[in-house]
Design an enzyme around this catalytic site. Structure first.
Site, short mmCIF file in Angstrom:
data_model
loop_
_atom_site.label_atom_id
_atom_site.label_comp_id
_atom_site.label_asym_id
_atom_site.label_seq_id
_atom_site.Cartn_x
_atom_site.Cartn_y
_atom_site.Cartn_z
N ILE A 1 32.09 9.94 6.37
CA ILE A 1 30.79 10.26 5.79
C ILE A 1 30.18 11.51 6.39
CG2 ILE A 1 30.26 7.88 5.16
CD1 ILE A 1 28.59 7.64 7.67
N SER A 2 30.66 11.95 7.53
CA SER A 2 30.08 13.13 8.16
C SER A 2 31.05 13.70 9.17
CB SER A 2 28.75 12.78 8.85
OG SER A 2 28.23 13.90 9.52
N THR A 3 31.07 15.02 9.27
CA THR A 3 31.88 15.71 10.27
C THR A 3 30.99 16.71 11.00
OG1 THR A 3 32.56 17.38 8.67
CG2 THR A 3 34.00 15.48 8.95
N GLY A 4 31.21 16.83 12.28
CA GLY A 4 30.46 17.77 13.10
C GLY A 4 31.36 18.49 14.07
N LYS A 5 30.76 19.27 14.93
CA LYS A 5 31.54 20.03 15.91
C LYS A 5 32.13 19.12 16.97
CE LYS A 5 28.05 22.66 16.82
NZ LYS A 5 27.20 23.69 17.43
N GLU A 6 31.42 18.04 17.32
CA GLU A 6 31.89 17.18 18.40
C GLU A 6 32.45 15.85 17.94
OE1 GLU A 6 28.56 17.98 18.33
OE2 GLU A 6 28.46 19.73 19.64
N VAL B 1 32.28 10.93 11.79
CA VAL B 1 31.60 9.65 11.56
C VAL B 1 32.22 9.00 10.33
CG1 VAL B 1 29.39 8.49 11.20
CG2 VAL B 1 29.48 10.58 12.58
N ASP C 1 18.48 18.48 21.60
CA ASP C 1 19.03 19.07 20.37
C ASP C 1 18.24 18.57 19.16
OD1 ASP C 1 20.67 20.66 18.84
OD2 ASP C 1 22.26 19.18 18.67
#
Length: 495
Positions: free
Chosen positions: A238-243, A246, A384
């Site tokens: 459902i979600s991708t980020g730098k770290e 999900v 952040d």
């Protein structure tokens, strides 16, 4: 007689019975075979001379005859494939070893050579001529030492076969290639570099997470959660980020009664590539909760510490009543939390949702109140905080992504707080909230520090001075106590 005249043909009359006689046809065929192959008929023996002597009552004999026909058809197919593959190429291949028929039964041409029957194999490279142990051969002008250019070149060509199999060197010995030492050393270095690079790529693929995929170890952790019944099923990313990445999952049943697993869960898998974490050490190496453990761990275990840090921060926020995901379980670098959203649809980020003026004003006061609770009750600074890490769900704001959150006594804690205040103030001022404070007023309202400065440069200078004073106190007393001068608790802003 005229040479162009028609020859006199004598017609032999025969009856229709003679024409239809099978015995006459067999006799004529035998006469022709005897005239064409007199030796073969004399030498041949056994039941394969004519069809009369075959004992068709023997199943073994019929099976052998059928097998012989099948073998001949198979050999003919091999020859066709061999001819098709070789074509006009100078280098040809042979399927001689795969043929079924024995040599005396094979109708292959006589000029074909079975390389297994020869002592010299043209496909095996010849060893280069080497010099004896004394280091030279010959005498006088005909002397050849081990440093001879031709000898060294052939040796280098033979040594190329020791390179990795992925490094194609070709048939250098067959072409009598002579490599100089300089060229050989360059090729050797390149082959080793390519081998190491291939190993690194393989290691990265096997032990690291990709954009929307996980490595085998992480996949095994997820399988264990599903097999244990903790999770019903994992639906997708459902979600991708730098770290992190999900995933959404449906919750199952907990092994203990005191722990309730929500119907929908969010699985946060921290990436193990280390690309992004190298520049984020400042959030964890100076945190006194993890400072002693940070120096003793290897880089991959530090990523597990990031997941553990987010779990502790979420627990603090949940105990203070701040809207945030509920922690379900932590397994190494996999953190399972409650899902903020409904029916696999995550709640939108504050930057993506369009709010009315009343909802925008309501959201602003909620965030201001949460920042004060986070600072005073949870003893944390988000570090952040922006519209990218705030979700809008059920008419209120939810805070997420607190893995980098630190305590105010962190050497850069007040700087992080001022950066959060700038992001929040700019977002709501652009959103049309007239009551939104600027970053300096918001910083004083959250922290309770009455820093008076006419411009932003002086304001940040006083923040750095407070951090320096607190760091000196820590070094002198060995305790993580706040030395920030405050006039009491900050006022709680409410609509």
């Amino acid at each position: 007689q005229c040479p162009w005249g028609a020859p006199n043909t004598t017609s032999i009359s025969c009856s229709l019975a003679d024409v239809m006689s099978e015995q006459l046809a067999k006799e004529l065929q035998l006469e022709e075979e005897n005239a064409a192959f007199p030796e073969a008929v004399a030498v041949a023996e056994g039941p394969f001379i004519t069809g009369e002597n075959i004992d068709t009552s023997s199943d073994l004999m019929l099976a052998q005859m059928l097998q012989m026909e099948f073998d001949r058809e198979y050999d003919a197919q091999l020859r066709r494939e061999e001819k098709k593959i070789n074509g006009d190429s100078k280098v040809s291949i042979s399927f001689e070893n795969y043929r079924k028929v024995h040599p005396y039964d094979s109708d292959s041409s006589e000029d074909e050579v079975d390389w297994q029957d020869t002592r010299h194999d043209p496909y095996r490279a010849d060893k280069p001529t080497t010099t004896p142990r004394k280091g030279f051969i010959g005498k006088g002008k005909d002397i050849t030492t081990k440093h001879d250019e031709v000898v060294c070149g052939r040796k280098n060509t033979a040594r190329m076969e020791n390179f990795a199999p992925e490094f194609q060197v070709g048939d250098g010995i067959g072409m009598d290639l002579k490599l100089s030492n300089q060229v050989f050393n360059a090729l050797k270095q390149h082959a080793y570099s390519e081998e190491r690079r291939s190993a690194r790529l393989h290691e990265k693929k096997e032990h690291s997470t990709a954009e929307k995929a996980v490595d085998p170890k992480t996949r095994l952790l997820l399988y264990k959660m599903v097999n244990a019944g903790m999770l019903e099923t994992i639906t997708g990313c459902i979600s991708t980020g730098k770290e992190s990445v999900v995933f959404h999952a449906y919750g199952g049943k907990s092994a203990t009664e005191d722990k309730v697993i929500p119907p929908e869960c969010a699985i946060k898998v921290f990436k193990t590539t280390l690309n992004e974490f190298k520049n984020r050490d400042k959030y964890i190496k100076d945190d006194y909760r993890f400072k002693d453990r940070f120096s003793k761990l290897n880089p991959r275990k530090i990523i597990r510490m990031w997941a553990e840090k987010e779990m502790h921060n979420l627990t603090r926020m949940q105990n203070a009543g701040i809207p945030c995901p509920q922690v379900v379980i932590l397994k190494k670098h996999v953190l399972v939390m409650s899902f903020i959203g409904q029916d696999q649809v995550p709640a939108p980020k504050l930057k993506d949702v369009t709010l009315s003026s009343e909802d925008m004003k309501k959201a602003y006061y909620q965030i201001l109140n949460m920042m004060q609770q986070l600072y005073k009750e949870c003893n944390l600074v988000h570090a952040d905080l922006s519209e990218y890490n705030m979700l809008w769900h059920d008419g209120k704001v939810w805070l997420i992504d607190v893995s980098q959150s630190v305590e105010p006594t962190h050497p850069h804690g007040l700087e992080f707080l001022f950066r959060d205040c700038r992001n929040v103030s700019q977002f709501f001022q652009k959103g049309g909230v007239a009551e939104a404070l600027n970053e300096r007023e918001l910083f004083n309202a959250v922290s309770g520090l009455n820093i008076t400065a006419e411009n932003e440069v002086d304001f940040q200078a006083e923040i750095e001075a407070l951090e320096k004073m607190n760091e000196d106190h820590v070094q002198n007393h060995g305790k993580k106590l706040s030395m920030f001068s405050s006039d009491g608790d900050p006022p709680i802003y409410d609509e």
